[in-house]
Enzyme design. Structure first.
Site, mmCIF file in Angstrom:
data_model
loop_
_atom_site.group_PDB
_atom_site.id
_atom_site.type_symbol
_atom_site.label_atom_id
_atom_site.label_comp_id
_atom_site.label_asym_id
_atom_site.label_seq_id
_atom_site.Cartn_x
_atom_site.Cartn_y
_atom_site.Cartn_z
ATOM 1 N N TYR A 3 -9.116 -13.665 -6.013
ATOM 2 C CA TYR A 3 -9.224 -13.053 -4.678
ATOM 3 C C TYR A 3 -9.866 -11.668 -4.777
ATOM 4 O O TYR A 3 -10.814 -11.357 -4.042
ATOM 5 C CB TYR A 3 -7.829 -12.959 -4.046
ATOM 6 C CG TYR A 3 -7.771 -12.112 -2.795
ATOM 7 C CD1 TYR A 3 -8.232 -12.609 -1.576
ATOM 8 C CD2 TYR A 3 -7.265 -10.813 -2.831
ATOM 9 C CE1 TYR A 3 -8.184 -11.824 -0.430
ATOM 10 C CE2 TYR A 3 -7.211 -10.030 -1.688
ATOM 11 C CZ TYR A 3 -7.671 -10.533 -0.483
ATOM 12 O OH TYR A 3 -7.619 -9.756 0.646
ATOM 13 N N LYS A 26 -13.441 -10.523 -3.215
ATOM 14 C CA LYS A 26 -13.513 -9.413 -2.246
ATOM 15 C C LYS A 26 -14.469 -8.313 -2.723
ATOM 16 O O LYS A 26 -15.121 -7.657 -1.911
ATOM 17 C CB LYS A 26 -12.114 -8.822 -2.018
ATOM 18 C CG LYS A 26 -11.275 -9.616 -1.030
ATOM 19 C CD LYS A 26 -11.758 -9.415 0.415
ATOM 20 C CE LYS A 26 -10.893 -10.156 1.405
ATOM 21 N NZ LYS A 26 -11.406 -10.077 2.783
HETATM 22 P P1 NAP Z 1 -4.636 -13.982 7.102
HETATM 23 O O1 NAP Z 1 -3.482 -13.842 8.023
HETATM 24 O O2 NAP Z 1 -4.478 -14.776 5.850
HETATM 25 O O3 NAP Z 1 -5.854 -14.596 7.968
HETATM 26 C C1 NAP Z 1 -7.007 -15.122 7.347
HETATM 27 C C2 NAP Z 1 -7.906 -15.719 8.412
HETATM 28 O O4 NAP Z 1 -9.074 -16.251 7.778
HETATM 29 C C3 NAP Z 1 -7.258 -16.875 9.202
HETATM 30 O O5 NAP Z 1 -7.592 -16.745 10.560
HETATM 31 C C4 NAP Z 1 -7.937 -18.093 8.601
HETATM 32 O O6 NAP Z 1 -8.032 -19.204 9.471
HETATM 33 C C5 NAP Z 1 -9.335 -17.538 8.361
HETATM 34 N N1 NAP Z 1 -10.106 -18.399 7.467
HETATM 35 C C6 NAP Z 1 -9.742 -18.902 6.260
HETATM 36 N N2 NAP Z 1 -10.713 -19.707 5.786
HETATM 37 C C7 NAP Z 1 -11.715 -19.703 6.719
HETATM 38 C C8 NAP Z 1 -12.975 -20.363 6.807
HETATM 39 N N3 NAP Z 1 -13.420 -21.180 5.842
HETATM 40 N N4 NAP Z 1 -13.743 -20.127 7.906
HETATM 41 C C9 NAP Z 1 -13.294 -19.320 8.908
HETATM 42 N N5 NAP Z 1 -12.113 -18.692 8.882
HETATM 43 C C10 NAP Z 1 -11.328 -18.889 7.797
HETATM 44 O O7 NAP Z 1 -5.169 -12.531 6.674
HETATM 45 P P2 NAP Z 1 -4.857 -11.098 7.348
HETATM 46 O O8 NAP Z 1 -3.641 -10.540 6.720
HETATM 47 O O9 NAP Z 1 -4.989 -11.204 8.811
HETATM 48 O O10 NAP Z 1 -6.079 -10.248 6.751
HETATM 49 C C11 NAP Z 1 -7.337 -10.192 7.440
HETATM 50 C C12 NAP Z 1 -8.418 -9.877 6.433
HETATM 51 O O11 NAP Z 1 -8.128 -8.635 5.795
HETATM 52 C C13 NAP Z 1 -8.563 -10.896 5.298
HETATM 53 O O12 NAP Z 1 -9.925 -10.957 4.949
HETATM 54 C C14 NAP Z 1 -7.757 -10.287 4.164
HETATM 55 O O13 NAP Z 1 -8.227 -10.754 2.918
HETATM 56 C C15 NAP Z 1 -8.043 -8.814 4.378
HETATM 57 N N6 NAP Z 1 -7.012 -7.880 3.929
HETATM 58 C C16 NAP Z 1 -5.720 -8.059 4.314
HETATM 59 C C17 NAP Z 1 -4.770 -7.136 3.926
HETATM 60 C C18 NAP Z 1 -3.328 -7.258 4.361
HETATM 61 O O14 NAP Z 1 -2.468 -6.579 3.776
HETATM 62 N N7 NAP Z 1 -3.034 -8.056 5.383
HETATM 63 C C19 NAP Z 1 -5.145 -6.021 3.158
HETATM 64 C C20 NAP Z 1 -6.480 -5.877 2.806
HETATM 65 C C21 NAP Z 1 -7.423 -6.801 3.228
HETATM 66 P P3 NAP Z 1 -6.875 -20.344 9.509
HETATM 67 O O15 NAP Z 1 -5.747 -19.713 10.266
HETATM 68 O O16 NAP Z 1 -7.519 -21.461 10.219
HETATM 69 O O17 NAP Z 1 -6.517 -20.612 8.088
HETATM 70 O O1 F7E Z 2 2.627 -9.873 -2.888
HETATM 71 C C1 F7E Z 2 5.177 -9.945 -5.480
HETATM 72 C C2 F7E Z 2 3.761 -10.319 -5.850
HETATM 73 O O2 F7E Z 2 1.621 -11.806 -1.692
HETATM 74 C C3 F7E Z 2 3.091 -8.541 -3.045
HETATM 75 C C4 F7E Z 2 -2.654 -9.757 0.765
HETATM 76 O O3 F7E Z 2 -2.649 -9.467 2.143
HETATM 77 O O4 F7E Z 2 -2.193 -7.474 0.196
HETATM 78 C C5 F7E Z 2 -1.726 -8.798 0.045
HETATM 79 O O5 F7E Z 2 -1.673 -9.152 -1.333
HETATM 80 C C6 F7E Z 2 3.817 -8.408 -4.371
HETATM 81 C C7 F7E Z 2 3.061 -9.005 -5.568
HETATM 82 O O6 F7E Z 2 0.779 -9.457 -1.266
HETATM 83 C C8 F7E Z 2 6.907 -12.943 -4.437
HETATM 84 O O7 F7E Z 2 3.687 -10.757 -7.207
HETATM 85 C C9 F7E Z 2 7.290 -11.287 -5.765
HETATM 86 O O8 F7E Z 2 3.214 -8.137 -6.658
HETATM 87 O O9 F7E Z 2 2.937 -10.115 -0.382
HETATM 88 P P1 F7E Z 2 2.025 -10.401 -1.496
HETATM 89 P P2 F7E Z 2 -0.385 -8.953 -2.237
HETATM 90 O O10 F7E Z 2 -0.534 -9.820 -3.431
HETATM 91 O O11 F7E Z 2 -0.144 -7.500 -2.487
HETATM 92 C C10 F7E Z 2 -3.522 -7.231 -0.320
HETATM 93 C C11 F7E Z 2 -3.863 -5.790 -0.057
HETATM 94 C C12 F7E Z 2 -4.504 -8.211 0.179
HETATM 95 O O12 F7E Z 2 -5.678 -7.882 0.343
HETATM 96 C C13 F7E Z 2 -4.071 -9.626 0.229
HETATM 97 O O13 F7E Z 2 -4.930 -10.385 1.084
HETATM 98 O O14 F7E Z 2 5.023 -9.178 -4.282
HETATM 99 N N1 F7E Z 2 6.068 -11.081 -5.211
HETATM 100 N N2 F7E Z 2 7.814 -12.418 -5.320
HETATM 101 C C14 F7E Z 2 5.806 -12.093 -4.368
HETATM 102 N N3 F7E Z 2 4.752 -12.336 -3.584
HETATM 103 C C15 F7E Z 2 4.784 -13.467 -2.809
HETATM 104 N N4 F7E Z 2 3.743 -13.732 -1.988
HETATM 105 N N5 F7E Z 2 5.840 -14.340 -2.855
HETATM 106 C C16 F7E Z 2 6.929 -14.131 -3.653
HETATM 107 O O15 F7E Z 2 7.864 -14.910 -3.679
#
Ligand code: NAP
Ligand code: F7E
Length: 331
Positions: free
Chosen positions: A154, A158
């Site tokens: 991932y 990105k």
């Molecule tokens: P999310 O809830 O996982 O939403 C991802 C979206 O992407 C969903 O609407 C999904 O559609 C769509 N998608 C997946 N595959 C696709 C495809 N092939 N074509 C078109 N759409 C597709 O993510 P989020 O938390 O809202 O985050 C929004 C963006 O910010 C993402 O790019 C994520 O990587 C980035 N980001 C998130 C965080 C965070 O902490 N939340 C931090 C940094 C960056 P479906 O619902 O149909 O699967």
């Molecule tokens: O994990 C630990 C895991 O999956 C956070 C995405 O939005 O933020 C997100 O990525 C931490 C990690 O988020 C579980 O190993 C322990 O250390 O909630 P997470 P993430 O990996 O930080 C970044 C900024 C993005 O861009 C991403 O799209 O929590 N952890 N136990 C777990 N994580 C999950 N999911 N599930 C567990 O049971």
């Protein structure tokens, strides 16, 4: 005339908050929905009837071109991604196509429709590009100048999206900006992410629907903010005269244990340990141990400020899930 915005990832957490925010600002909001039967369509149609849904997929440039021709957007927010870091180890090639090359498809679709000088572009970059290894600025956190060292398929995908966006800005003069966003959460967070997994389990334990929660690595630290605050930063980036890249973060980092403490205390449980089991299935082949962001540039140049603090966000999530789980029958 009202501005138009096209959002990919409309069915995700940030898509929901961004659509609400832009609608409040008077935008005409278009959202891309994928798949021949996407169960999230009904939710968007019911909760956000103002969103005009267009069928497309980020891996299919021709569908993006048709969406742009229909929406004729002033602003294009590319939020589409496979966004779960753990899952990205299981489907790395798919993640490269969607999360990485999908960004190129969006940029090319803008160029091919002649929009490179008229459409402002936002790319959802991430703190996962830093990877947590080069933690050489204790106390200050990662800013826009920190070194990248992604630790998952991932994060690598990105990073491609980040650099191709910068490249299109430099090569074609596009108003294309990257928001390097640290973790942001809330009541719309997917249940597969650790914060929502915990808030939902705490609500269910409180209501007697579940007796424990299984988690992976509890030692990781994250800079967790509230998603509703972060979409404002996305919009602010596209309102600037010049495109640029900005970190959005809180400047605080917390362990998963701290999140568990606050979440369980919200339902009157002071010791969470009897309710939490570790399960290696939730461990990752490589972990990002600590993330701490420095949002000084966004605060100074965009005037961006977060409103919800860490305890406030945990409370909001647990209370939301208590309401949600109370409304559904015992399962
Ligand atoms: P999310 O809830 O996982 O939403 C991802 C979206 O992407 C969903 O609407 C999904 O559609 C769509 N998608 C997946 N595959 C696709 C495809 N092939 N074509 C078109 N759409 C597709 O993510 P989020 O938390 O809202 O985050 C929004 C963006 O910010 C993402 O790019 C994520 O990587 C980035 N980001 C998130 C965080 C965070 O902490 N939340 C931090 C940094 C960056 P479906 O619902 O149909 O699967
Ligand atoms: O994990 C630990 C895991 O999956 C956070 C995405 O939005 O933020 C997100 O990525 C931490 C990690 O988020 C579980 O190993 C322990 O250390 O909630 P997470 P993430 O990996 O930080 C970044 C900024 C993005 O861009 C991403 O799209 O929590 N952890 N136990 C777990 N994580 C999950 N999911 N599930 C567990 O049971």
């Amino acid at each position: 005339m009202a501005k138009a915005a096209l959002i990919t990832g409309i069915t995700g957490q940030d898509g929901y908050h961004l659509a609400e925010f832009l609608h409040g600002k008077g935008y005409e909001v278009y959202g891309i929905i994928r798949g021949q039967h996407n169960p999230k369509r009904a939710r968007v149609e019911q909760e956000q009837p103002f969103v005009k849904l267009l069928e497309a997929d980020i891996t299919d440039t021709s569908s993006l071109i048709r969406a742009i021709e229909t929406a004729r957007p002033d602003e294009f927010y590319n939020l589409a991604a496979i966004s779960h870091v753990g899952y990205s180890f299981k489907v790395p090639q798919l993640v490269a196509d969607v999360t990485g090359k999908g960004v190129l498809n969006a940029l090319e679709a803008i160029r091919l429709t002649g929009g490179e000088k008229t459409i402002r572009f936002y790319q959802a970059s991430t703190s996962e590009m830093f990877g947590g290894l080069d933690y050489n600025r204790p106390g200050k956190g990662y800013d826009e100048t920190a070194l990248f060292h992604p630790r998952s398929p991932y994060g690598v995908a990105k990073l491609y999206g980040h650099w191709i966006t910068k490249n299109y800005r430099e090569s074609y003069g596009m108003h294309a900006s990257c928001g390097i966003l640290f973790n942001h959460e809330g009541e719309r967070r997917g249940l597969e992410f650790v914060t929502r997994k915990i808030s939902n389990a705490v609500a269910r334990i409180h209501l007697g629907k579940q007796d424990h929660i299984e988690l992976g690595n509890l030692d990781a630290k994250r800079d967790w903010g509230y998603a509703g605050d972060y979409v404002v930063g996305m919009w602010l980036m596209l309102q600037q005269d010049q495109p640029d890249d900005y970190v959005l973060a809180t400047g605080e980092t917390h362990t998963i244990g701290e999140f568990l403490d606050l979440a369980f205390k919200e339902v009157g449980i002071n010791d969470w340990k009897p309710y939490v089991k570790q399960n290696p299935a939730f461990m990752r082949p490589a972990e990002v141990d600590i993330l701490l962001g420095n949002p000084a540039k966004a605060e100074a140049k965009l005037g961006w400020r977060r409103k919800v603090d860490f305890p406030g966000m945990v409370k909001l999530m647990v209370q939301h899930d208590i309401g949600l789980e109370s409304a559904t029958s015992l399962d």
